[in-house]
Design a protein around this motif. Sequence first.
Motif, PDB file in Angstrom:
ATOM      1  N   LEU A  78      40.094  30.878  -1.986  1.00 56.52           N
ATOM      2  CA  LEU A  78      39.533  32.299  -2.770  1.00 56.52           C
ATOM      3  C   LEU A  78      38.936  33.228  -1.690  1.00 56.52           C
ATOM      4  O   LEU A  78      38.909  34.477  -1.852  1.00 56.52           O
ATOM      5  CB  LEU A  78      38.657  31.860  -4.036  1.00 56.52           C
ATOM      6  CG  LEU A  78      39.596  31.188  -5.343  1.00 56.52           C
ATOM      7  CD1 LEU A  78      38.174  31.562  -6.390  1.00 56.52           C
ATOM      8  CD2 LEU A  78      40.194  32.071  -5.938  1.00 56.52           C
TER       9      LEU A  78
ATOM     10  N   ALA B 117      39.295  36.849  -0.331  1.00 56.22           N
ATOM     11  CA  ALA B 117      38.633  37.452  -0.572  1.00 56.22           C
ATOM     12  C   ALA B 117      38.199  38.382   0.718  1.00 56.22           C
ATOM     13  O   ALA B 117      38.073  39.884   0.865  1.00 56.22           O
ATOM     14  CB  ALA B 117      36.792  37.411  -1.237  1.00 56.22           C
TER      15      ALA B 117
ATOM     16  N   GLU C 140      40.708  40.510   1.628  1.00 54.72           N
ATOM     17  CA  GLU C 140      40.934  42.031   1.156  1.00 54.72           C
ATOM     18  C   GLU C 140      39.779  42.751   0.655  1.00 54.72           C
ATOM     19  O   GLU C 140      40.143  44.439   1.350  1.00 54.72           O
ATOM     20  CB  GLU C 140      40.880  41.197  -0.410  1.00 54.72           C
ATOM     21  CG  GLU C 140      42.428  41.507  -0.924  1.00 54.72           C
ATOM     22  CD  GLU C 140      42.443  40.422  -1.932  1.00 54.72           C
ATOM     23  OE1 GLU C 140      41.119  40.306  -2.742  1.00 54.72           O
ATOM     24  OE2 GLU C 140      43.621  40.632  -2.923  1.00 54.72           O
TER      25      GLU C 140
ATOM     26  N   ARG D 240      36.258  48.978  -1.219  1.00 56.55           N
ATOM     27  CA  ARG D 240      36.698  47.968  -0.824  1.00 56.55           C
ATOM     28  C   ARG D 240      36.668  46.319  -1.212  1.00 56.55           C
ATOM     29  O   ARG D 240      36.311  45.154  -1.690  1.00 56.55           O
ATOM     30  CB  ARG D 240      37.928  47.206   0.741  1.00 56.55           C
ATOM     31  CG  ARG D 240      39.556  47.668   0.386  1.00 56.55           C
ATOM     32  CD  ARG D 240      40.181  47.482   1.165  1.00 56.55           C
ATOM     33  NE  ARG D 240      39.894  47.068   2.921  1.00 56.55           N
ATOM     34  CZ  ARG D 240      40.185  48.072   3.770  1.00 56.55           C
ATOM     35  NH1 ARG D 240      40.932  49.333   3.692  1.00 56.55           N
ATOM     36  NH2 ARG D 240      39.218  47.825   5.419  1.00 56.55           N
TER      37      ARG D 240
ATOM     38  N   THR E 272      35.116  45.406  -3.928  1.00 57.76           N
ATOM     39  CA  THR E 272      35.734  44.918  -5.120  1.00 57.76           C
ATOM     40  C   THR E 272      36.348  43.766  -4.632  1.00 57.76           C
ATOM     41  O   THR E 272      36.304  43.221  -6.157  1.00 57.76           O
ATOM     42  CB  THR E 272      36.729  45.982  -4.580  1.00 57.76           C
ATOM     43  OG1 THR E 272      36.652  47.640  -4.481  1.00 57.76           O
ATOM     44  CG2 THR E 272      37.648  45.330  -6.107  1.00 57.76           C
ATOM     45  N   ALA E 273      36.390  43.329  -3.953  1.00 56.65           N
ATOM     46  CA  ALA E 273      36.968  42.091  -2.961  1.00 56.65           C
ATOM     47  C   ALA E 273      35.694  40.953  -3.293  1.00 56.65           C
ATOM     48  O   ALA E 273      36.194  40.039  -4.135  1.00 56.65           O
ATOM     49  CB  ALA E 273      36.629  42.186  -1.975  1.00 56.65           C
TER      50      ALA E 273
ATOM     51  N   TYR F 169      35.678  40.132  -7.327  1.00 58.79           N
ATOM     52  CA  TYR F 169      36.872  39.189  -7.163  1.00 58.79           C
ATOM     53  C   TYR F 169      36.658  37.652  -7.296  1.00 58.79           C
ATOM     54  O   TYR F 169      37.163  36.826  -7.751  1.00 58.79           O
ATOM     55  CB  TYR F 169      37.749  40.293  -6.645  1.00 58.79           C
ATOM     56  CG  TYR F 169      39.194  38.642  -5.921  1.00 58.79           C
ATOM     57  CD1 TYR F 169      40.559  38.961  -7.341  1.00 58.79           C
ATOM     58  CD2 TYR F 169      39.063  37.876  -4.718  1.00 58.79           C
ATOM     59  CE1 TYR F 169      41.548  37.111  -7.238  1.00 58.79           C
ATOM     60  CE2 TYR F 169      40.244  36.920  -4.756  1.00 58.79           C
ATOM     61  CZ  TYR F 169      40.991  36.876  -5.786  1.00 58.79           C
ATOM     62  OH  TYR F 169      41.970  36.133  -5.504  1.00 58.79           O
ATOM     63  N   LEU F 170      36.531  37.862  -5.789  1.00 63.62           N
ATOM     64  CA  LEU F 170      35.214  36.154  -5.790  1.00 63.62           C
ATOM     65  C   LEU F 170      34.776  35.951  -7.075  1.00 63.62           C
ATOM     66  O   LEU F 170      34.792  33.937  -7.146  1.00 63.62           O
ATOM     67  CB  LEU F 170      35.705  36.519  -3.886  1.00 63.62           C
ATOM     68  CG  LEU F 170      34.725  35.098  -3.519  1.00 63.62           C
ATOM     69  CD1 LEU F 170      35.325  34.572  -3.364  1.00 63.62           C
ATOM     70  CD2 LEU F 170      33.778  35.000  -2.531  1.00 63.62           C
TER      71      LEU F 170
ATOM     72  N   GLY G  46      34.293  36.538  -9.326  1.00 60.54           N
ATOM     73  CA  GLY G  46      34.568  36.244 -11.136  1.00 60.54           C
ATOM     74  C   GLY G  46      35.657  35.082 -10.976  1.00 60.54           C
ATOM     75  O   GLY G  46      35.415  34.329 -12.220  1.00 60.54           O
ATOM     76  N   LYS G  47      36.314  35.450  -9.875  1.00 67.04           N
ATOM     77  CA  LYS G  47      37.216  34.015  -9.506  1.00 67.04           C
ATOM     78  C   LYS G  47      37.006  32.748 -10.139  1.00 67.04           C
ATOM     79  O   LYS G  47      37.323  31.503 -10.354  1.00 67.04           O
ATOM     80  CB  LYS G  47      38.636  34.443  -9.123  1.00 67.04           C
ATOM     81  CG  LYS G  47      39.433  35.532  -9.137  1.00 67.04           C
ATOM     82  CD  LYS G  47      41.113  34.755  -9.741  1.00 67.04           C
ATOM     83  CE  LYS G  47      41.952  35.681  -9.066  1.00 67.04           C
ATOM     84  NZ  LYS G  47      42.943  34.704 -10.463  1.00 67.04           N
TER      85      LYS G  47
END
Length: 530
Positions: free
Chosen positions: A408, A412, A415, A496, A499-500, A503-504, A506-507
């Motif tokens: 992950l 990330a 990204e 960006r 956001t990444a 994402y990291l 959250g995942k």
Amino acid sequence: MNLIHDPWIPALRQDGSYCRIAPWQIAETDNPVVELAAPRADFQGGLYQFLIGLLQCVCAPEDGEAWAEWYQSPPDAATLAQQFSVLATAFELTSEAGRPAFLQDLTLEDGEQKDIAGLLIEAPGGKTLKDNLDFFIKGGRVNAICPACAAQALFTLHTNAPSGGVGHRVGLRGGGPLTTLLQPVGQHTLWHALWLNVLEQRHDLYCHDNPLTAAIFPWLTPTRLSDKGGQSTLPGDVHPLQMYWGMPRRIRLQPASTEGRCDLCGDHSDTLVSHYLTRNYGTNYEGPWRHPLTPYRLDKKNEAPPLSLKGQKGGLSYRHWLGLTIEDKDNGDTAASVVQSLVQDKEMYLDSGVQMQLWCFGYDMDNMKARCWYDHTLPVFVLPAAQITALQRWVEALLMPAKEASPLLRKAIREAWYRSPENAGGDVSFIDTEFWQTTENRFYQSVQQLVIAVQSQERLPADVATSWWKTLQHTLEQLFDQYALHTRVEDLDLRRVITARAYLLGKFHSLKTVKALKSDNQRTQEVTHG
Ligand SMILES: [Zn+2]
């Protein structure tokens, strides 16, 4: 030189003095030998296995109790000398063709003549020389070596043998296997470090009667050739003890004539070996071999034969710990028999909870080319079987989220870096390496805590679980920030990056294995494999 009777093994005694010993001297108790002192790291690993192989062949203990007796105090050195002496005729280093010579083809009289440096695993082949990829050894540096170094080179080559071109066979465990040996922690003698790795008779690695047989020492008989019309050698074809003495290559040292200084150990020798003869299509080991000193990856469906674990790019880290010391159910990696025997046979004779270490070493081979030599030590613990099983489950509960978090993080960061990361190339495995290294200390601290807890409770301690997922989260944030923000200013896109990062995290928090660590009073049975 006779490798059973003559003092040839380089070693250090308790008072720090350097000496050469005959194998039986490992049992001396007056100023005992505490360590081997081979001139090269791969020879050091080879010598350990040579001595363990001798012990296994002639004095495999009847059971754990018999093992423990000799662990507490070694046998009388003279008794050991007598037991080893049975093997002496198989351990002459040189002899005329037709008479046995240690790890050499019985009948080989003509073959390709090679410089002695060719016995060294990293010796560059023709293509490597041409491509200028001979990192380890520049052509011409090793021209002549003493008989003691020649014996070490022969053993090390046969036991690690990578493929050597058409018909030049790989070792019994495949090319460049990982070897794992148990070692006591703290002050100990060489005897202790060796005897810890000898297996009880129930493992079938012992000989009822005369061990001096070609089924164990393949050089006592003409080689089982594997050319056209030849044969493969499967476990049922020879004695299981041949695993310690595999001989995949056909080699014969050429008579030594000159005297001088050995190019490997630097010692003066009356005779130096500079060439050997070799031919291809020697013993071709195939089938489900399980070498007792090597961990294997077992096929979950039990269809494919066990695959020996090898040294690998990026080295070993704590993510391999479970597979090397117990069993990693996630990928099928299973500890070497000798490591399993610590729990199965030896545990009740040792203090519970005692820490030992596992010395893991081997070549990282890229086919015929040696990339590097690995040498790691990992902690292992002496615990009863039921506690080892619980510990295994708890460690899985810590390892799984780390294994899932590492990709992950890589994703990330890519990204954050690229507008279309799926099209961007580049090797970012250094991010994984750094992730594992950063969390390594904390992992082993956690394992120490678990080893204490497992002796008195049934549930994974909540404080260890909490501190571990926080460590993972913190490391993800830290490494993400470090890499995502350190890019060229014109490439930096903060939106960006933000956001990444979201994402990291959250995942990460939605991983089942992370949720399991967070849930209060989680029961060991509930630990899932994600
Ligand atoms: Zn030497």
